[in-house]
Scaffold this motif. Sequence first.
Motif, PDB file in Angstrom:
ATOM      1  N   GLY A  59       0.821  -1.215   0.000  1.00  9.64           N
ATOM      2  CA  GLY A  59       0.000   0.000   0.000  1.00  9.64           C
ATOM      3  C   GLY A  59       0.851   1.259   0.000  1.00  9.64           C
ATOM      4  N   GLN A  60       1.914   1.272   0.818  1.00  4.73           N
ATOM      5  CA  GLN A  60       2.819   2.426   0.841  1.00  4.73           C
ATOM      6  C   GLN A  60       3.526   2.588  -0.496  1.00  4.73           C
ATOM      7  OE1 GLN A  60       5.374   1.613   4.168  1.00  4.73           O
ATOM      8  NE2 GLN A  60       3.823   2.161   5.701  1.00  4.73           N
ATOM      9  N   HIS A  61       3.891   1.470  -1.114  1.00  2.04           N
ATOM     10  CA  HIS A  61       4.561   1.527  -2.420  1.00  2.04           C
ATOM     11  C   HIS A  61       3.634   2.141  -3.463  1.00  2.04           C
ATOM     12  CE1 HIS A  61       5.745  -0.176  -6.360  1.00  2.04           C
ATOM     13  NE2 HIS A  61       6.982   0.060  -5.927  1.00  2.04           N
ATOM     14  N   ARG A 101      10.750   4.310  -3.122  1.00  2.00           N
ATOM     15  CA  ARG A 101      10.085   3.284  -3.934  1.00  2.00           C
ATOM     16  C   ARG A 101      10.981   2.060  -4.097  1.00  2.00           C
ATOM     17  NH1 ARG A 101      10.079   4.862  -9.916  1.00  2.00           N
ATOM     18  NH2 ARG A 101      12.253   4.314  -9.460  1.00  2.00           N
ATOM     19  N   ASP A 102      12.242   2.298  -4.427  1.00  2.00           N
ATOM     20  CA  ASP A 102      13.177   1.183  -4.616  1.00  2.00           C
ATOM     21  C   ASP A 102      13.362   0.382  -3.320  1.00  2.00           C
ATOM     22  OD1 ASP A 102      13.435   2.082  -7.192  1.00  2.00           O
ATOM     23  OD2 ASP A 102      15.337   3.145  -6.825  1.00  2.00           O
ATOM     24  N   ALA A 103      13.458   1.110  -2.191  1.00  2.00           N
ATOM     25  CA  ALA A 103      13.594   0.429  -0.903  1.00  2.00           C
ATOM     26  C   ALA A 103      12.349  -0.407  -0.598  1.00  2.00           C
ATOM     27  CB  ALA A 103      13.843   1.450   0.205  1.00  2.00           C
ATOM     28  N   SER A 104      11.187   0.132  -0.941  1.00  2.00           N
ATOM     29  CA  SER A 104       9.940  -0.584  -0.711  1.00  2.00           C
ATOM     30  C   SER A 104       9.862  -1.849  -1.562  1.00  2.00           C
ATOM     31  CB  SER A 104       8.747   0.317  -1.018  1.00  2.00           C
ATOM     32  OG  SER A 104       7.531  -0.389  -0.852  1.00  2.00           O
ATOM     33  N   GLU A 105      10.292  -1.751  -2.806  1.00  2.00           N
ATOM     34  CA  GLU A 105      10.275  -2.929  -3.685  1.00  2.00           C
ATOM     35  C   GLU A 105      11.236  -4.001  -3.183  1.00  2.00           C
ATOM     36  OE1 GLU A 105      11.158  -1.317  -7.482  1.00  2.00           O
ATOM     37  OE2 GLU A 105       9.130  -0.524  -7.831  1.00  2.00           O
ATOM     38  N   LYS A 106      12.380  -3.572  -2.675  1.00  2.00           N
ATOM     39  CA  LYS A 106      13.339  -4.525  -2.113  1.00  2.00           C
ATOM     40  C   LYS A 106      12.755  -5.199  -0.859  1.00  2.00           C
ATOM     41  CE  LYS A 106      18.109  -4.860  -0.483  1.00  2.00           C
ATOM     42  NZ  LYS A 106      19.370  -4.126  -0.202  1.00  2.00           N
ATOM     43  N   ALA A 107      12.089  -4.392  -0.030  1.00  2.00           N
ATOM     44  CA  ALA A 107      11.468  -4.941   1.177  1.00  2.00           C
ATOM     45  C   ALA A 107      10.373  -5.939   0.813  1.00  2.00           C
ATOM     46  CB  ALA A 107      10.904  -3.816   2.037  1.00  2.00           C
ATOM     47  N   GLN A 108       9.593  -5.620  -0.209  1.00  2.00           N
ATOM     48  CA  GLN A 108       8.536  -6.535  -0.636  1.00  2.00           C
ATOM     49  C   GLN A 108       9.101  -7.862  -1.122  1.00  2.00           C
ATOM     50  OE1 GLN A 108       5.241  -4.873  -3.070  1.00  2.00           O
ATOM     51  NE2 GLN A 108       6.183  -2.886  -2.673  1.00  2.00           N
ATOM     52  N   ALA A 109      10.210  -7.775  -1.870  1.00  2.00           N
ATOM     53  CA  ALA A 109      10.838  -9.002  -2.356  1.00  2.00           C
ATOM     54  C   ALA A 109      11.319  -9.862  -1.185  1.00  2.00           C
ATOM     55  CB  ALA A 109      12.004  -8.659  -3.281  1.00  2.00           C
TER      56      ALA A 109
END
Length: 228
Positions: A59-61, A101-109
């Motif tokens: 959601g934050q992403h 955004r990039d940090a969020s995508e990494k966290a999601q992965a």
Amino acid sequence: MFKLISILLRGRAHDAEQAFADRHAVPLLSQQIRDAAQQIQSARRSVAVAIAQNEQEKGQHATIVARIADLENRATAALTKGNEGLAREAAEAIAFLEAERDASEKAQAQFTAGIDKLKAIVRASEARLQALQRGERLARATEEAQKLDVVVAGPGLATLDEAEETLARLRIRQSQNDLTAAALKEMEGAIRPAGIIEKLATAGCGPALHSSADDVLARLKSRITPAA
């Protein structure tokens, strides 16, 4: 010498501990299974928390991506109007949000990989728990059967033998009683005049004692007056 005594004491302690565990194996197994079930339940909650956190991260992403798109549109509009200073501020904000955004995508992965691993561990643990629960039920049934076998093989066997002998005597006595009652009834019938008369009537000697269906039907027909 002291070393040998120490080893001997530890050996006896181990044997005593093992013997105690063997005597109480089924209750011990039950408690271990309950402990394992609680741990698996805790692991399930951990997976649920991780999934919730990952959904929150998604959601934050999505919010960050939407803000970046909005800022890019506004920065383009500022450049179109020749306001490069305002456009630069927007670009700085965009750069910051892109890092988020990039940090969020990494966290999601990382969340996704971790969740998949946790789910696999929980599924495997649940399968092992179910196998243990089936084994526990079988162990309890086996233990009860062995207790019964010991009872039957010991004093219980004599009790069963005595019960079977009592039943056999009871059946013989009941059979004798039935035969005696039948003989008495036959003797009474042979002695009493009513019994002799009944035998003679049944043999066709003299009138029947009881009307038959044919007799009743004939009597009813005789009452019918022929039509004129």
